[in-house]
Scaffold this motif. Structure first.
Motif, PDB file in Angstrom:
ATOM      1  N   PRO A  92       0.831  -1.219   0.000  1.00  0.00           N
ATOM      2  CA  PRO A  92       0.000   0.000   0.000  1.00  0.00           C
ATOM      3  C   PRO A  92       0.857   1.258   0.000  1.00  0.00           C
ATOM      4  CG  PRO A  92      -0.795  -1.586   1.623  1.00  0.00           C
ATOM      5  CD  PRO A  92       0.529  -2.095   1.146  1.00  0.00           C
ATOM      6  N   PRO A  93       0.286   2.382  -0.392  1.00  0.00           N
ATOM      7  CA  PRO A  93       1.058   3.630  -0.461  1.00  0.00           C
ATOM      8  C   PRO A  93       1.470   4.135   0.919  1.00  0.00           C
ATOM      9  CG  PRO A  93      -1.268   4.073  -0.807  1.00  0.00           C
ATOM     10  CD  PRO A  93      -1.112   2.579  -0.806  1.00  0.00           C
ATOM     11  N   ASP A  94       2.550   4.881   0.946  1.00  0.00           N
ATOM     12  CA  ASP A  94       3.029   5.510   2.165  1.00  0.00           C
ATOM     13  C   ASP A  94       2.161   6.731   2.456  1.00  0.00           C
ATOM     14  OD1 ASP A  94       4.347   6.712   4.221  1.00  0.00           O
ATOM     15  OD2 ASP A  94       6.241   7.043   3.151  1.00  0.00           O
ATOM     16  N   LEU A  95       1.351   6.662   3.518  1.00  0.00           N
ATOM     17  CA  LEU A  95       0.438   7.759   3.816  1.00  0.00           C
ATOM     18  C   LEU A  95       1.097   8.903   4.578  1.00  0.00           C
ATOM     19  CD1 LEU A  95      -2.872   5.823   4.568  1.00  0.00           C
ATOM     20  CD2 LEU A  95      -2.120   6.919   2.447  1.00  0.00           C
ATOM     21  N   PHE A  96       2.403   8.771   4.881  1.00  0.00           N
ATOM     22  CA  PHE A  96       3.162   9.940   5.330  1.00  0.00           C
ATOM     23  C   PHE A  96       3.375  10.891   4.144  1.00  0.00           C
ATOM     24  CE2 PHE A  96       4.584   6.987   8.693  1.00  0.00           C
ATOM     25  CZ  PHE A  96       4.364   7.781   9.808  1.00  0.00           C
ATOM     26  N   GLU A  97       3.644  10.297   2.980  1.00  0.00           N
ATOM     27  CA  GLU A  97       3.845  11.064   1.754  1.00  0.00           C
ATOM     28  C   GLU A  97       3.030  10.411   0.645  1.00  0.00           C
ATOM     29  OE1 GLU A  97       5.337  13.860   1.254  1.00  0.00           O
ATOM     30  OE2 GLU A  97       6.241  14.099   3.236  1.00  0.00           O
TER      31      GLU A  97
END
Length: 339
Positions: A279-284
């Motif tokens: 899954p995508p990095d939800l920090f960035e």
């Protein structure tokens, strides 16, 4: 006053501040729930399903969580502007919630009957006699035999399936207009799961309660719900009714979810599908489509710009550049219908 549009979430953004930075858990989710409607929020762990649902009852811890943007309207009231006193009047009474794990949701030091009647006694002025009578009715309704005896027992004396029935009884004792069920069958075996889903369906039909079901299991969704919202990376990527999603899915992430479901008409030797990558990095979060890095059909624009919703039919919308009129013909012809 009863309104057709019971719940309306508009451009919801919710984040958490951590030592590593801001986790952008929900990034612009919008949807509506009508009276008596059964809607599923579907997606893998960390996609933003539970955070979205807990925003409705303001159950996310603040801090570290905080609402960045958006509104949540329940029966015309803006929940995001309510204080804790106002939310107490809504929690349980107008909106009930079944949590994921009944083992940790029930207080092991309190008798089950006390936990069922607690809200009636403290917030709604019931006498102990009337509260006990109402609890008996709910225990009977959720299929717990010998309910007078069970009322006086502790949670450890109940099986996992019975604990979940107790949680449903607690959630429904005030006849809420909306029930949020967060992975209500995750810890149960398939036989008990089927019983719990049948119970929720029967109760919904009898009480006309709207249901939001949070799950990653599309088999559970097919059994209970009418409409599906597919969430990935804190965003809705596809929305439609059951037939739209199961037979006319258009987003590559939805295709991946559907391919992971065991099917009776497949040979035993055929492997279930999987979605490569993480899954995508939800920090960035990525600038474009959150699924682009894992999508085998991704184009350059998918990495650069967030796709808008493209209408397929009435009520069926998909956020995918493959559906843009200017997409290459090879992309437009892509059709991975799995049923």
């Amino acid at each position: 006053m009863i309104v057709e549009r019971l719940l309306e979430i508009n451009d919801l953004h919710f984040s958490f501040l951590t030592y590593g930075g801001e986790v952008k858990a929900v990034r612009g989710i919008s949807f509506q729930v009508k009276q008596g409607e059964k809607v599923a929020l579907v997606g893998e762990s960390g996609s933003g399903k539970s955070v979205t649902a807990q925003c409705i009852l303001k159950l996310n811890p603040e801090p570290p969580g905080f609402l960045k943007k958006g509104s949540i309207l329940f029966d015309g009231q803006n929940i995001t502007e309510m204080n804790e006193k106002g939310m107490r009047k809504i929690r349980g009474h107008d909106i009930g919630m079944i949590f994921q794990d009944p083992l940790t949701s029930l207080n092991p030091t309190m008798k089950v009957g006390e936990q069922i009647t607690e809200g009636l006694l403290s917030h709604h002025g019931f006498s102990r006699k009337n509260a006990r009578k109402r609890a008996y009715e709910m225990l009977k309704m959720v299929g717990i035999a010998d309910y007078e005896k069970r009322f006086k027992q502790y949670p450890y004396q109940f099986s996992g399936g019975m604990k979940q029935r107790v949680m449903i009884a607690i959630a429904l004792i005030h006849s809420p207009r909306l029930l949020i069920a967060d992975e209500p069958t995750t810890s149960l075996d398939v036989t008990i799961e089927a019983q719990i889903l049948d119970l929720m369906d029967n109760l919904q039909q009898n009480l006309k309660t709207a249901i939001i079901l949070i799950t990653h299991d599309l088999g559970v969704v097919a059994r209970l719900c009418e409409r599906v919202l597919v969430i990935y990376g804190g965003k809705i990527v596809e929305a439609g009714d059951i037939d739209n999603i199961y037979y006319q899915a258009k987003h590559p992430y939805t295709w991946g979810l559907l391919k992971s479901i065991p099917r009776l008409d497949h040979q035993k030797s055929k492997k279930l599908g999987s979605i490569e990558g993480t899954p995508p990095d939800l920090f960035e979060p990525p600038a474009g489509c959150p699924f682009a890095a894992r999508c085998q059909y991704a184009m350059r624009v998918c990495y650069q710009e967030e796709p808008a919703f493209f209408p397929i039919t009435a009520g069926h919308q998909v956020a995918c550049w493959l559906l843009h009129p200017d997409a290459p013909e090879s992309a437009k012809s892509t059709n991975l219908g799995v049923f």
